[in-house]
Motif scaffolding. Structure first.
Motif, PDB file in Angstrom:
ATOM      1  N   GLY A 147       0.815  -1.209   0.000  1.00  0.00           N
ATOM      2  CA  GLY A 147       0.000   0.000   0.000  1.00  0.00           C
ATOM      3  C   GLY A 147       0.850   1.260   0.000  1.00  0.00           C
ATOM      4  O   GLY A 147       0.337   2.360  -0.206  1.00  0.00           O
ATOM      5  N   PHE A 148       2.147   1.097   0.244  1.00  0.00           N
ATOM      6  CA  PHE A 148       3.065   2.237   0.294  1.00  0.00           C
ATOM      7  C   PHE A 148       4.256   1.968  -0.609  1.00  0.00           C
ATOM      8  O   PHE A 148       4.920   0.942  -0.475  1.00  0.00           O
ATOM      9  N   SER A 149       4.527   2.912  -1.489  1.00  0.00           N
ATOM     10  CA  SER A 149       5.718   2.815  -2.343  1.00  0.00           C
ATOM     11  C   SER A 149       6.945   3.199  -1.522  1.00  0.00           C
ATOM     12  O   SER A 149       6.824   3.748  -0.420  1.00  0.00           O
ATOM     13  N   ILE A 150       8.112   2.948  -2.072  1.00  0.00           N
ATOM     14  CA  ILE A 150       9.368   3.370  -1.413  1.00  0.00           C
ATOM     15  C   ILE A 150       9.330   4.879  -1.159  1.00  0.00           C
ATOM     16  O   ILE A 150       9.720   5.343  -0.079  1.00  0.00           O
ATOM     17  N   GLU A 151       8.866   5.629  -2.120  1.00  0.00           N
ATOM     18  CA  GLU A 151       8.819   7.091  -1.993  1.00  0.00           C
ATOM     19  C   GLU A 151       7.886   7.510  -0.856  1.00  0.00           C
ATOM     20  O   GLU A 151       8.221   8.387  -0.058  1.00  0.00           O
ATOM     21  N   GLU A 152       6.715   6.878  -0.773  1.00  0.00           N
ATOM     22  CA  GLU A 152       5.762   7.216   0.292  1.00  0.00           C
ATOM     23  C   GLU A 152       6.298   6.819   1.660  1.00  0.00           C
ATOM     24  O   GLU A 152       6.170   7.576   2.637  1.00  0.00           O
ATOM     25  N   LEU A 153       6.903   5.641   1.751  1.00  0.00           N
ATOM     26  CA  LEU A 153       7.522   5.223   3.015  1.00  0.00           C
ATOM     27  C   LEU A 153       8.580   6.233   3.438  1.00  0.00           C
ATOM     28  O   LEU A 153       8.635   6.660   4.594  1.00  0.00           O
ATOM     29  N   THR A 154       9.414   6.633   2.489  1.00  0.00           N
ATOM     30  CA  THR A 154      10.508   7.570   2.784  1.00  0.00           C
ATOM     31  C   THR A 154       9.973   8.886   3.311  1.00  0.00           C
ATOM     32  O   THR A 154      10.517   9.445   4.270  1.00  0.00           O
ATOM     33  N   ILE A 155       8.899   9.383   2.747  1.00  0.00           N
ATOM     34  CA  ILE A 155       8.301  10.645   3.220  1.00  0.00           C
ATOM     35  C   ILE A 155       7.874  10.508   4.681  1.00  0.00           C
ATOM     36  O   ILE A 155       8.162  11.380   5.507  1.00  0.00           O
ATOM     37  N   HIS A 156       7.193   9.424   5.019  1.00  0.00           N
ATOM     38  CA  HIS A 156       6.752   9.216   6.408  1.00  0.00           C
ATOM     39  C   HIS A 156       7.946   9.110   7.361  1.00  0.00           C
ATOM     40  O   HIS A 156       7.955   9.735   8.429  1.00  0.00           O
ATOM     41  N   TYR A 157       8.932   8.319   6.993  1.00  0.00           N
ATOM     42  CA  TYR A 157      10.102   8.117   7.858  1.00  0.00           C
ATOM     43  C   TYR A 157      10.907   9.410   7.976  1.00  0.00           C
ATOM     44  O   TYR A 157      11.438   9.717   9.046  1.00  0.00           O
ATOM     45  N   LYS A 158      10.987  10.159   6.906  1.00  0.00           N
ATOM     46  CA  LYS A 158      11.745  11.417   6.922  1.00  0.00           C
ATOM     47  C   LYS A 158      11.132  12.414   7.907  1.00  0.00           C
ATOM     48  O   LYS A 158      11.850  13.178   8.547  1.00  0.00           O
ATOM     49  N   SER A 159       9.803  12.377   8.068  1.00  0.00           N
ATOM     50  CA  SER A 159       9.147  13.270   9.036  1.00  0.00           C
ATOM     51  C   SER A 159       9.641  12.993  10.449  1.00  0.00           C
ATOM     52  O   SER A 159       9.939  13.918  11.204  1.00  0.00           O
ATOM     53  N   LEU A 160       9.743  11.733  10.810  1.00  0.00           N
ATOM     54  CA  LEU A 160      10.285  11.371  12.129  1.00  0.00           C
ATOM     55  C   LEU A 160      11.757  11.787  12.222  1.00  0.00           C
ATOM     56  O   LEU A 160      12.182  12.356  13.228  1.00  0.00           O
ATOM     57  N   TYR A 161      12.509  11.509  11.177  1.00  0.00           N
ATOM     58  CA  TYR A 161      13.939  11.859  11.208  1.00  0.00           C
ATOM     59  C   TYR A 161      14.116  13.351  11.477  1.00  0.00           C
ATOM     60  O   TYR A 161      14.901  13.738  12.345  1.00  0.00           O
ATOM     61  N   HIS A 162      13.392  14.191  10.748  1.00  0.00           N
ATOM     62  CA  HIS A 162      13.539  15.640  10.922  1.00  0.00           C
ATOM     63  C   HIS A 162      13.164  16.090  12.327  1.00  0.00           C
ATOM     64  O   HIS A 162      13.819  16.946  12.902  1.00  0.00           O
ATOM     65  N   GLU A 163      12.102  15.512  12.884  1.00  0.00           N
ATOM     66  CA  GLU A 163      11.750  15.889  14.255  1.00  0.00           C
ATOM     67  C   GLU A 163      12.821  15.417  15.239  1.00  0.00           C
ATOM     68  O   GLU A 163      13.153  16.128  16.184  1.00  0.00           O
ATOM     69  N   SER A 164      13.344  14.227  15.020  1.00  0.00           N
ATOM     70  CA  SER A 164      14.280  13.644  15.993  1.00  0.00           C
ATOM     71  C   SER A 164      15.620  14.369  16.045  1.00  0.00           C
ATOM     72  O   SER A 164      16.340  14.243  17.030  1.00  0.00           O
ATOM     73  N   ILE A 165      15.971  15.109  15.009  1.00  0.00           N
ATOM     74  CA  ILE A 165      17.280  15.792  15.020  1.00  0.00           C
ATOM     75  C   ILE A 165      17.168  17.253  15.457  1.00  0.00           C
ATOM     76  O   ILE A 165      18.167  17.963  15.517  1.00  0.00           O
ATOM     77  N   GLN A 166      15.966  17.698  15.759  1.00  0.00           N
ATOM     78  CA  GLN A 166      15.799  19.097  16.193  1.00  0.00           C
ATOM     79  C   GLN A 166      16.195  19.287  17.627  1.00  0.00           C
ATOM     80  O   GLN A 166      16.152  18.455  18.446  1.00  0.00           O
TER      81      GLN A 166
END
Length: 166
Positions: A147-166
Motif C-alpha cells: 500500500g506504500f511505495s518506497i517514496e511514500e515510506l521515505t516521506i513518512h520516515y523522513k518526518s520522524l527523522y527531521h523531528e528527531s534531530i531538532q
C-alpha cells in the motif's frame, strides 16, 4: 529467536510487529529480500549508508535500536492473536522503561492499536507518550505491505527523522 538491537538512551527504538520467519532463521532484523526497512531508513536520512540486514547491529552507531512487539516469528503478522499482543505489552513496557529511548517508532498500526487501546490511529506523531517516549506510527516496510511505495515510506520516515534531530 530474534534478539533486540537495543541500548540505553537511544534516540529512537523502531518496533516491528514481530519477526518474519526468514529474519528469525537468519538472526537478523528485516532480512527478507522484499523488506524495505534498511533502504527506507537510509533514504530518509537516518543512516549515512544503507545497512545490510546482516550488519543490523550497525544501527546502534547511529543511536537507533530495534525490537518487536511480539517475539513469535510468523510468515504474516496477521497470524498473531490479540492475546499475544496483550501478553507482550508488559514485556514491551518494561523494556522501554529500562532503555528509555527518546522516541518509539511503531512500524505499522497493529501493535500500537492494541498497546494503546486506540481504535483510530493516524500515521505520524501520536498525542500520547509511552514510558516517557514520544510515539510515532510509521507504515510497515514489509514487502507484503504494498500500500506504500518506497517514496511514500521515505516521506513518512523522513518526518520522524527531521523531528528527531531538532
Amino acid at each position: 529467536m530474534l534478539e533486540d538491537i537495543i541500548d540505553k538512551n537511544l534516540s529512537i527504538i523502531f518496533c516491528g510487529i514481530n519477526p518474519g520467519l526468514k529474519s528469525a532463521w537468519d538472526g537478523h532484523h528485516f532480512s527478507g529480500k522484499s523488506n524495505r526497512f534498511w533502504k527506507v531508513l537510509h533514504l530518509a536520512g537516518f543512516t549515512s549508508y544503507q545497512i545490510s540486514a546482516f550488519h543490523d547491529k550497525d544501527l546502534l552507531q547511529f543511536r537507533y535500536g530495534l525490537t518487536t512487539a511480539v517475539a513469535r516469528p510468523t510468515v504474516r503478522a496477521d497470524e498473531l492473536s490479540k492475546e499475544e499482543f496483550e501478553q507482550s505489552f508488559k514485556i514491551f513496557q518494561e523494556k522501554m522503561e529500562m532503555y528509555q529511548p527518546k522516541y518509539i517508532a511503531f512500524l505499522g498500526k497493529a501493535a500500537y492499536a492494541i498497546f494503546s487501546g486506540k481504535k483510530q490511529i493516524v500515521w505520524g506523531k501520536q498525542s500520547e507518550k509511552m514510558q516517557n517516549a514520544t510515539v510515532w506510527v510509521l507504515p510497515n516496510p514489509s514487502g507484503l505491505n504494498r500500500g506504500f511505495s518506497i517514496e511514500e515510506l521515505t516521506i513518512h520516515y523522513k518526518s520522524l527523522y527531521h523531528e528527531s534531530i531538532q
